[in-house]
Design an enzyme around this catalytic site. Structure first.
Site, mmCIF file in Angstrom:
data_model
loop_
_atom_site.group_PDB
_atom_site.id
_atom_site.type_symbol
_atom_site.label_atom_id
_atom_site.label_comp_id
_atom_site.label_asym_id
_atom_site.label_seq_id
_atom_site.Cartn_x
_atom_site.Cartn_y
_atom_site.Cartn_z
ATOM 1 C CB CYS A 60 23.650 -39.093 56.293
ATOM 2 S SG CYS A 60 22.347 -37.927 55.851
ATOM 3 C CB CYS A 90 20.265 -39.330 57.556
ATOM 4 S SG CYS A 90 20.357 -39.314 55.764
#
Length: 179
Positions: A78, A75
């Site tokens: 992230c 991600c």
């Protein structure tokens, strides 16, 4: 001709479905703002195995404010927020617990992420999303999502999407100040 005429309605339906799926969940406050105390909900029992293979139970943080971050190594947002989370953890670790939940990922990928970004707080390994379902009242399935749990283990603040230190720190301070 009929297909061409139906396309706008189809696209509108898809957009509505995607928007509903990525919404902030069931909290009664704006993202990043404290949920009114009477509206806060506790997740179901949250326990599992950390990336290192140890058992961890969220109940072990009873009485502490806890920041829970849902992430995955694949991600992009992230990865972008990882340094801010670690910095906030380092500044508050005597008073606040942090817990990552690595979802829909591989253990090797997750461990490489932790090494690269230096995250020193524990993360539960949740490759099938079962732990994440314990927080279904706030829908943390969209990555990343960060929650602040109050001292009673209830979801007090939710940040759907990437969180910055400038947004996390004041929200965390408000929940820490609650007694």
């Amino acid at each position: 001709m009929i297909r061409r005429a139906a396309m706008p309605a189809f696209l509108a339906a898809v957009a509505l479905t995607l928007t509903a799926g990525c919404s902030g969940g069931g909290t009664a406050a704006k993202p990043g703002e404290p949920v009114p105390v009477d509206d806060r909900q506790s997740p179901a029992a949250v326990k599992g195995e950390t990336l290192e293979g140890e058992q961890l139970d969220l109940a072990s943080y009873d009485g502490k404010v806890v920041v829970v971050n849902f992430w995955a190594s694949w991600c992009g947002p992230c990865r972008a927020e990882a340094p801010a989370l670690e910095a906030t953890y380092q500044e508050n670790k005597d008073e606040v617990a942090f817990l990552g939940v690595d979802i829909k990922d591989t253990r090797d990928g997750a461990k490489a992420f932790v090494r690269k970004y230096g995250n020193s707080y524990p993360s539960l390994f949740d490759p099938e999303g079962k732990i994440t379902q314990s927080f279904s009242s706030v829908n943390p399935g969209a990555l990343p999502t960060t929650l602040i749990l109050d001292r009673e283990g209830r979801v007090a603040v939710q940040f759907p999407g990437m969180v910055s230190k400038a947004r996390l720190d004041p929200a965390l301070a408000k929940i820490v100040a609650e007694r």
